[in-house]
Motif scaffolding. Sequence first.
Motif, PDB file in Angstrom:
ATOM      1  N   SER A   1     -40.621 114.294 -34.234  1.00  0.00           N
ATOM      2  CA  SER A   1     -39.329 114.959 -34.090  1.00  0.00           C
ATOM      3  C   SER A   1     -39.319 115.943 -32.925  1.00  0.00           C
ATOM      4  O   SER A   1     -38.276 116.196 -32.332  1.00  0.00           O
ATOM      5  N   TRP A   2     -40.477 116.514 -32.559  1.00  0.00           N
ATOM      6  CA  TRP A   2     -40.525 117.486 -31.476  1.00  0.00           C
ATOM      7  C   TRP A   2     -40.610 116.837 -30.090  1.00  0.00           C
ATOM      8  O   TRP A   2     -40.553 117.539 -29.076  1.00  0.00           O
ATOM      9  N   SER A   3     -40.748 115.519 -30.049  1.00  0.00           N
ATOM     10  CA  SER A   3     -40.787 114.837 -28.750  1.00  0.00           C
ATOM     11  C   SER A   3     -39.713 113.750 -28.663  1.00  0.00           C
ATOM     12  O   SER A   3     -38.840 113.792 -27.804  1.00  0.00           O
ATOM     13  N   GLY A   4     -39.755 112.786 -29.589  1.00  0.00           N
ATOM     14  CA  GLY A   4     -38.739 111.742 -29.595  1.00  0.00           C
ATOM     15  C   GLY A   4     -38.812 110.830 -28.389  1.00  0.00           C
ATOM     16  O   GLY A   4     -39.774 110.828 -27.618  1.00  0.00           O
ATOM     17  N   ARG A   5     -37.756 110.049 -28.210  1.00  0.00           N
ATOM     18  CA  ARG A   5     -37.714 109.089 -27.104  1.00  0.00           C
ATOM     19  C   ARG A   5     -37.503 109.793 -25.756  1.00  0.00           C
ATOM     20  O   ARG A   5     -38.190 109.529 -24.776  1.00  0.00           O
ATOM     21  N   ARG A   6     -36.510 110.675 -25.718  1.00  0.00           N
ATOM     22  CA  ARG A   6     -36.078 111.248 -24.444  1.00  0.00           C
ATOM     23  C   ARG A   6     -37.150 112.121 -23.798  1.00  0.00           C
ATOM     24  O   ARG A   6     -37.510 111.924 -22.621  1.00  0.00           O
ATOM     25  N   LYS A   7     -37.670 113.093 -24.516  1.00  0.00           N
ATOM     26  CA  LYS A   7     -38.654 114.002 -23.935  1.00  0.00           C
ATOM     27  C   LYS A   7     -39.946 113.272 -23.569  1.00  0.00           C
ATOM     28  O   LYS A   7     -40.570 113.568 -22.545  1.00  0.00           O
ATOM     29  N   THR A   8     -40.340 112.302 -24.408  1.00  0.00           N
ATOM     30  CA  THR A   8     -41.577 111.574 -24.118  1.00  0.00           C
ATOM     31  C   THR A   8     -41.443 110.769 -22.836  1.00  0.00           C
ATOM     32  O   THR A   8     -42.352 110.761 -21.994  1.00  0.00           O
ATOM     33  N   MET A   9     -40.303 110.087 -22.669  1.00  0.00           N
ATOM     34  CA  MET A   9     -40.124 109.286 -21.460  1.00  0.00           C
ATOM     35  C   MET A   9     -40.037 110.176 -20.226  1.00  0.00           C
ATOM     36  O   MET A   9     -40.547 109.823 -19.150  1.00  0.00           O
ATOM     37  N   THR A  10     -39.405 111.348 -20.361  1.00  0.00           N
ATOM     38  CA  THR A  10     -39.352 112.291 -19.240  1.00  0.00           C
ATOM     39  C   THR A  10     -40.752 112.705 -18.809  1.00  0.00           C
ATOM     40  O   THR A  10     -41.073 112.737 -17.610  1.00  0.00           O
ATOM     41  N   CYS A  11     -41.602 113.022 -19.761  1.00  0.00           N
ATOM     42  CA  CYS A  11     -42.973 113.441 -19.435  1.00  0.00           C
ATOM     43  C   CYS A  11     -43.759 112.325 -18.771  1.00  0.00           C
ATOM     44  O   CYS A  11     -44.459 112.561 -17.766  1.00  0.00           O
ATOM     45  N   PHE A  12     -43.653 111.108 -19.295  1.00  0.00           N
ATOM     46  CA  PHE A  12     -44.411 110.002 -18.713  1.00  0.00           C
ATOM     47  C   PHE A  12     -43.956 109.713 -17.278  1.00  0.00           C
ATOM     48  O   PHE A  12     -44.784 109.458 -16.391  1.00  0.00           O
ATOM     49  N   LEU A  13     -42.652 109.721 -17.032  1.00  0.00           N
ATOM     50  CA  LEU A  13     -42.158 109.473 -15.673  1.00  0.00           C
ATOM     51  C   LEU A  13     -42.581 110.588 -14.723  1.00  0.00           C
ATOM     52  O   LEU A  13     -42.928 110.331 -13.563  1.00  0.00           O
ATOM     53  N   THR A  14     -42.565 111.822 -15.221  1.00  0.00           N
ATOM     54  CA  THR A  14     -42.984 112.945 -14.377  1.00  0.00           C
ATOM     55  C   THR A  14     -44.468 112.853 -14.033  1.00  0.00           C
ATOM     56  O   THR A  14     -44.866 113.035 -12.871  1.00  0.00           O
ATOM     57  N   PHE A  15     -45.291 112.554 -15.015  1.00  0.00           N
ATOM     58  CA  PHE A  15     -46.725 112.413 -14.762  1.00  0.00           C
ATOM     59  C   PHE A  15     -47.015 111.243 -13.823  1.00  0.00           C
ATOM     60  O   PHE A  15     -47.912 111.326 -12.976  1.00  0.00           O
ATOM     61  N   ALA A  16     -46.267 110.144 -13.978  1.00  0.00           N
ATOM     62  CA  ALA A  16     -46.447 108.995 -13.083  1.00  0.00           C
ATOM     63  C   ALA A  16     -46.123 109.386 -11.646  1.00  0.00           C
ATOM     64  O   ALA A  16     -46.855 109.034 -10.700  1.00  0.00           O
ATOM     65  N   GLY A  17     -45.020 110.124 -11.461  1.00  0.00           N
ATOM     66  CA  GLY A  17     -44.648 110.557 -10.121  1.00  0.00           C
ATOM     67  C   GLY A  17     -45.676 111.494  -9.514  1.00  0.00           C
ATOM     68  O   GLY A  17     -46.043 111.359  -8.336  1.00  0.00           O
ATOM     69  N   LEU A  18     -46.169 112.433 -10.301  1.00  0.00           N
ATOM     70  CA  LEU A  18     -47.171 113.380  -9.786  1.00  0.00           C
ATOM     71  C   LEU A  18     -48.476 112.672  -9.435  1.00  0.00           C
ATOM     72  O   LEU A  18     -49.121 113.000  -8.425  1.00  0.00           O
ATOM     73  N   ALA A  19     -48.888 111.698 -10.266  1.00  0.00           N
ATOM     74  CA  ALA A  19     -50.126 110.970  -9.980  1.00  0.00           C
ATOM     75  C   ALA A  19     -50.028 110.229  -8.651  1.00  0.00           C
ATOM     76  O   ALA A  19     -50.993 110.197  -7.869  1.00  0.00           O
ATOM     77  N   CYS A  20     -48.847 109.637  -8.390  1.00  0.00           N
ATOM     78  CA  CYS A  20     -48.671 108.911  -7.123  1.00  0.00           C
ATOM     79  C   CYS A  20     -48.649 109.870  -5.932  1.00  0.00           C
ATOM     80  O   CYS A  20     -49.242 109.590  -4.888  1.00  0.00           O
TER      81      CYS A  20
END
Length: 582
Positions: free
Chosen positions: A434-453
């Motif tokens: 409930s503290w992450s859900g779909r929206r926040k989790t996808m935001t974090c993964f996309l942000t981490f992917a961008g930073l890694a690149c």
Amino acid sequence: MKNTASLKIQAMKEGEPLPFSDSSWNNCRAVLLSSGVSPAAPRDCLFAGEEMWPYLGASCLDPPPALAAFSSCSVGRLFPTAWRGCPALRPPRSAAVAELSFQTPPTVLAGPRPVLPPHRQRVYVACQSMLIVLVGAVPRYHIDQEGIPASRAELAKHIHFASNFTSIVTEWYLIDREAYKVSLASSLFFAGLLIGNITFGPLSDKLGRKPVYISGLFFDVIFGYVTALAPNYDIFAVSRFFVGIVNGGMALVSFVLTQEYVGKSFWSFTGSLTNVTFAVGIAVFALLGYCIREWRYLALVSNTPGVFFLLLSFMLPESPRWLYSQGKTAEAEDVLQYIALCNGKERLNLKLKPSAGTLRKDELAPGILNLVKQPVLRWRTILLMYIWYVCSFVYYGLTLNAGELRGNLYLNVALSGLVEVPAFPLCMFFIEKSWSGRRKTMTCFLTFAGLACVFTMFLPTNAGLLLGPTLLALCGKMMVSAAFNILYIYTSELYPTVLRNAGLGVCSMSCRFGGILAPFVPSMKSLSPSIPFVVFGITGLSAGFLTLLLPETLNKPIAESIDDLQSPRYQVLKNEEAEQSS
């Protein structure tokens, strides 16, 4: 033995525990008894998992989300569609909280076990998608004269390839001025995916999931063999275009079909399982390429599993959700009975109520234009189209770039697939919280992917696997794979059933623009080795921030029709869930 669950209900008023009212219990008990179930007591109500939800007056094909998702929730949200369909089950105003405890996990309508589920064919889809990475690989070569001969016949006499594998490059001498044709063939495949997503989505919404899925898989196999036997580059490129059309459309419909075989509470699991088979397919294709160095034989062998999946697909039933949304309740009941029997359960005495959104004979079925006409869907579609574009652009850019990285070609391709596997348990864990859900989790993964690149530009290119750009590229691939996995599930939940395939089709269409552009980005390394990764990183970051503008769907009711999006009951339930999650 039947799989049973213990439902313990406590009513609360002003924060104090109160006994469940006798009148409410009698109403509930009367409905259960009429369905052939004999509950023992108000605080020990035994029922057979999800097979009870049709009896409770549910007006849509979604089981009570509380069965799998809630440990405590309001009684009014325990069976949200049941209150709509059966006023006798409406709880008293004093009842505010219901607590669930299961003796054994609830059963799930999870598709017929004897049949190979459609998500398994994603291994075959992965082989077709990754074909150009090995079939179009450029081996080391040298020309034993100065300059490159103008004619192909002269070039064949003076060029010498050093590697022990063949490809369309070695057969048709696609080097120097002809090198662009490899990327062109890849882009034609993604252009075909775009067209397939546009056409197959609405077709499956109108004609049904199963016939459109089987037709696409049949032509996918046919054009796959044309690719392997192509006598020249032109036929090869055209065949890749048609493979893209049927492959993309078939994969989209199979994903929706898999999701609609199960209840919404299991969509995250089936969606992740569908995508993890694609990742495994990439590794399987790399293994095939390592064992089969002749490109034509590789194309033939990697296409042959499609025949196996095609034959098994005839045993699949039609989507019960699609049948229900079309008003074919009798056929939907038959499919549910078939799934239950295949799952080893006794024959159910179920009767589905007509859907509130069922079309009359003089009404037209909802189409793609409804995505523009409805303000809610219009805003969601615009955002989702860009996010899908970015996910595809980064995902396929990093995947196709595996062949450009230093080291063993087959190992790089296999790692680019296997690195996705850990992403799916992470998705399963975070998107259900409930503290992450779909929206926040996808935001974090996309942000981490961008930073890694982006951070690859700070690492030396010759530092090896552990300290070089390859490691960060693989980390970025894992993150964007996780985001892509969530995006499929998230998008399915944001659209009503009658427009789910059309919505996914439009989003996948924009996704293919990213796939079309992705093959050309690695060529920017001629400017600087880090330029392709910086491009992927910036676009990934932008999509991550825009995801925050979408609504959360965790534990929210799923709309069956467009009317459900606008109905007061749907809005009330959605607002109540939003208040509770906050």
